[in-house]
Scaffold this motif. Structure first.
Motif, PDB file in Angstrom:
ATOM      1  N   MET A 165       0.842  -1.143  -0.112  1.00 41.15           N
ATOM      2  CA  MET A 165      -0.040  -0.083  -0.077  1.00 41.15           C
ATOM      3  C   MET A 165       0.940   1.170   0.042  1.00 41.15           C
ATOM      4  SD  MET A 165      -2.866   1.264   2.949  1.00 41.15           S
ATOM      5  CE  MET A 165      -3.795  -0.212   2.460  1.00 41.15           C
ATOM      6  N   PRO A 166       0.557   2.158  -0.839  1.00 38.86           N
ATOM      7  CA  PRO A 166       1.429   3.365  -0.936  1.00 38.86           C
ATOM      8  C   PRO A 166       1.202   4.456   0.366  1.00 38.86           C
ATOM      9  CG  PRO A 166      -0.376   3.499  -2.643  1.00 38.86           C
ATOM     10  CD  PRO A 166      -0.411   2.156  -2.043  1.00 38.86           C
ATOM     11  N   ARG A 167       2.228   4.912   0.577  1.00 39.32           N
ATOM     12  CA  ARG A 167       2.330   6.185   1.788  1.00 39.32           C
ATOM     13  C   ARG A 167       2.018   7.400   0.918  1.00 39.32           C
ATOM     14  NH1 ARG A 167       6.806   5.948   5.179  1.00 39.32           N
ATOM     15  NH2 ARG A 167       5.742   7.527   6.267  1.00 39.32           N
ATOM     16  N   HIS A 168       1.638   8.568   1.626  1.00 35.44           N
ATOM     17  CA  HIS A 168       1.599   9.692   1.107  1.00 35.44           C
ATOM     18  C   HIS A 168       2.109  10.509   2.253  1.00 35.44           C
ATOM     19  CE1 HIS A 168      -1.029   8.231  -1.938  1.00 35.44           C
ATOM     20  NE2 HIS A 168      -1.799   7.503  -1.011  1.00 35.44           N
ATOM     21  N   LEU A 169       3.210  11.468   1.967  1.00 31.77           N
ATOM     22  CA  LEU A 169       3.611  12.580   2.693  1.00 31.77           C
ATOM     23  C   LEU A 169       3.278  13.818   2.394  1.00 31.77           C
ATOM     24  CD1 LEU A 169       7.514  11.137   3.085  1.00 31.77           C
ATOM     25  CD2 LEU A 169       5.446  10.765   4.626  1.00 31.77           C
ATOM     26  N   PHE A 170       2.731  14.714   3.351  1.00 37.36           N
ATOM     27  CA  PHE A 170       2.482  15.941   2.807  1.00 37.36           C
ATOM     28  C   PHE A 170       3.428  16.691   3.613  1.00 37.36           C
ATOM     29  CE2 PHE A 170      -1.829  14.801   2.229  1.00 37.36           C
ATOM     30  CZ  PHE A 170      -2.449  15.733   1.612  1.00 37.36           C
ATOM     31  N   LEU A 171       4.252  17.311   2.936  1.00 31.24           N
ATOM     32  CA  LEU A 171       5.259  18.351   3.206  1.00 31.24           C
ATOM     33  C   LEU A 171       5.043  19.591   3.284  1.00 31.24           C
ATOM     34  CD1 LEU A 171       8.312  16.518   1.169  1.00 31.24           C
ATOM     35  CD2 LEU A 171       7.701  16.268   3.611  1.00 31.24           C
ATOM     36  N   ASP A 204      10.387  21.395  -3.925  1.00 30.10           N
ATOM     37  CA  ASP A 204      10.893  22.651  -3.556  1.00 30.10           C
ATOM     38  C   ASP A 204      10.053  23.685  -4.232  1.00 30.10           C
ATOM     39  OD1 ASP A 204      12.966  21.780  -1.808  1.00 30.10           O
ATOM     40  OD2 ASP A 204      14.453  21.708  -3.729  1.00 30.10           O
ATOM     41  N   ALA A 205       9.658  23.583  -5.611  1.00 27.27           N
ATOM     42  CA  ALA A 205       8.885  24.392  -6.081  1.00 27.27           C
ATOM     43  C   ALA A 205       7.496  24.165  -5.565  1.00 27.27           C
ATOM     44  CB  ALA A 205       8.727  24.131  -7.832  1.00 27.27           C
ATOM     45  N   GLN A 206       6.907  23.400  -5.328  1.00 23.37           N
ATOM     46  CA  GLN A 206       5.411  23.247  -4.733  1.00 23.37           C
ATOM     47  C   GLN A 206       5.486  23.895  -3.416  1.00 23.37           C
ATOM     48  OE1 GLN A 206       2.513  21.915  -5.835  1.00 23.37           O
ATOM     49  NE2 GLN A 206       3.457  22.233  -7.723  1.00 23.37           N
ATOM     50  N   LEU A 207       6.422  23.803  -2.742  1.00 24.26           N
ATOM     51  CA  LEU A 207       6.680  24.395  -1.268  1.00 24.26           C
ATOM     52  C   LEU A 207       6.673  25.762  -1.408  1.00 24.26           C
ATOM     53  CD1 LEU A 207       9.036  22.106   0.813  1.00 24.26           C
ATOM     54  CD2 LEU A 207       6.552  22.438   1.233  1.00 24.26           C
ATOM     55  N   LYS A 208       7.292  26.184  -2.251  1.00 22.33           N
ATOM     56  CA  LYS A 208       7.362  27.727  -2.657  1.00 22.33           C
ATOM     57  C   LYS A 208       5.796  28.289  -3.157  1.00 22.33           C
ATOM     58  CE  LYS A 208      12.320  28.016  -3.087  1.00 22.33           C
ATOM     59  NZ  LYS A 208      13.255  28.262  -4.254  1.00 22.33           N
ATOM     60  N   LEU A 209       5.331  27.729  -4.031  1.00 25.14           N
ATOM     61  CA  LEU A 209       4.201  27.995  -4.589  1.00 25.14           C
ATOM     62  C   LEU A 209       2.876  28.037  -3.693  1.00 25.14           C
ATOM     63  CD1 LEU A 209       4.381  26.889  -8.370  1.00 25.14           C
ATOM     64  CD2 LEU A 209       4.486  28.914  -7.695  1.00 25.14           C
ATOM     65  N   THR A 210       2.693  26.763  -2.902  1.00 25.84           N
ATOM     66  CA  THR A 210       1.412  26.371  -2.353  1.00 25.84           C
ATOM     67  C   THR A 210       1.609  26.079  -0.796  1.00 25.84           C
ATOM     68  OG1 THR A 210       1.764  24.310  -3.039  1.00 25.84           O
ATOM     69  CG2 THR A 210       0.563  25.460  -4.377  1.00 25.84           C
ATOM     70  N   SER A 211       2.803  26.318  -0.237  1.00 24.09           N
ATOM     71  CA  SER A 211       3.042  26.131   1.153  1.00 24.09           C
ATOM     72  C   SER A 211       3.201  24.512   1.493  1.00 24.09           C
ATOM     73  CB  SER A 211       2.240  26.741   2.161  1.00 24.09           C
ATOM     74  OG  SER A 211       2.565  27.976   1.909  1.00 24.09           O
ATOM     75  N   TYR A 212       2.588  23.427   0.474  1.00 23.39           N
ATOM     76  CA  TYR A 212       2.834  22.118   0.661  1.00 23.39           C
ATOM     77  C   TYR A 212       3.211  21.288  -0.531  1.00 23.39           C
ATOM     78  CZ  TYR A 212      -1.711  21.331  -1.286  1.00 23.39           C
ATOM     79  OH  TYR A 212      -2.653  21.041  -2.104  1.00 23.39           O
ATOM     80  N   ALA A 213       3.507  20.305  -0.408  1.00 19.07           N
ATOM     81  CA  ALA A 213       3.863  19.311  -1.493  1.00 19.07           C
ATOM     82  C   ALA A 213       3.415  17.857  -1.092  1.00 19.07           C
ATOM     83  CB  ALA A 213       5.253  19.304  -1.955  1.00 19.07           C
ATOM     84  N   ILE A 214       2.821  17.026  -1.986  1.00 18.03           N
ATOM     85  CA  ILE A 214       2.770  15.663  -1.686  1.00 18.03           C
ATOM     86  C   ILE A 214       3.360  14.616  -2.262  1.00 18.03           C
ATOM     87  CG2 ILE A 214       0.624  14.088  -1.698  1.00 18.03           C
ATOM     88  CD1 ILE A 214      -1.211  16.543  -2.106  1.00 18.03           C
ATOM     89  N   VAL A 215       3.917  13.881  -1.435  1.00 16.67           N
ATOM     90  CA  VAL A 215       5.014  12.785  -2.033  1.00 16.67           C
ATOM     91  C   VAL A 215       4.581  11.513  -1.945  1.00 16.67           C
ATOM     92  CG1 VAL A 215       7.407  11.769  -2.135  1.00 16.67           C
ATOM     93  CG2 VAL A 215       6.965  14.203  -1.741  1.00 16.67           C
ATOM     94  N   THR A 216       4.307  10.739  -2.793  1.00 13.58           N
ATOM     95  CA  THR A 216       3.994   9.384  -2.592  1.00 13.58           C
ATOM     96  C   THR A 216       4.859   8.362  -2.775  1.00 13.58           C
ATOM     97  OG1 THR A 216       1.609   9.840  -3.887  1.00 13.58           O
ATOM     98  CG2 THR A 216       2.201   7.600  -3.710  1.00 13.58           C
ATOM     99  N   ILE A 217       4.988   7.434  -1.978  1.00  6.69           N
ATOM    100  CA  ILE A 217       6.135   6.383  -1.605  1.00  6.69           C
ATOM    101  C   ILE A 217       5.464   5.031  -1.915  1.00  6.69           C
ATOM    102  CG2 ILE A 217       7.726   5.350  -0.226  1.00  6.69           C
ATOM    103  CD1 ILE A 217       7.710   7.787   1.469  1.00  6.69           C
ATOM    104  N   PRO A 218       5.783   4.525  -3.130  1.00  5.56           N
ATOM    105  CA  PRO A 218       5.019   3.132  -3.284  1.00  5.56           C
ATOM    106  C   PRO A 218       5.396   2.027  -2.530  1.00  5.56           C
ATOM    107  CG  PRO A 218       6.601   3.778  -5.003  1.00  5.56           C
ATOM    108  CD  PRO A 218       6.782   4.951  -4.107  1.00  5.56           C
TER     109      PRO A 218
END
Length: 77
Positions: free
Chosen positions: A1-7, A63-77
């Motif tokens: 099951m993939p994990r999702h990280l909200f940075l 890095d770009a997403q953090l600057k634009l929207t204050s968060y980024a989502i990373v999915t780890i398979p």
């Protein structure tokens, strides 16, 4: 099951709290505040040669997403 990280950007602690509350019942979702301050090498004159073959940050869009929207989502398979 993939994990999702909200940075979440360091200066958006309210957003991080909100996301933690929203996803507290979802074990595959984790919310983290960005701990990075930037590149650690501050003085390029003090380095003889770049030893890394590639950049360790495999997801440069974060890095770009953090600057634009204050968060980024990373999915780890």
């Amino acid at each position: 099951m993939p994990r999702h990280l909200f940075l979440v950007a360091r200066d958006s602690q309210d957003l991080a709290g909100y996301l933690q509350a929203e996803f507290k019942s979802e074990p595959e979702v984790e919310v983290l505040l960005n701990r990075r301050f930037g590149d650690r090498r501050r003085n390029p004159l003090g380095v003889d040669a770049e030893r890394r073959q590639t950049d360790r940050r495999e997801r440069p869009h974060v890095d770009a997403q953090l600057k634009l929207t204050s968060y980024a989502i990373v999915t780890i398979p």
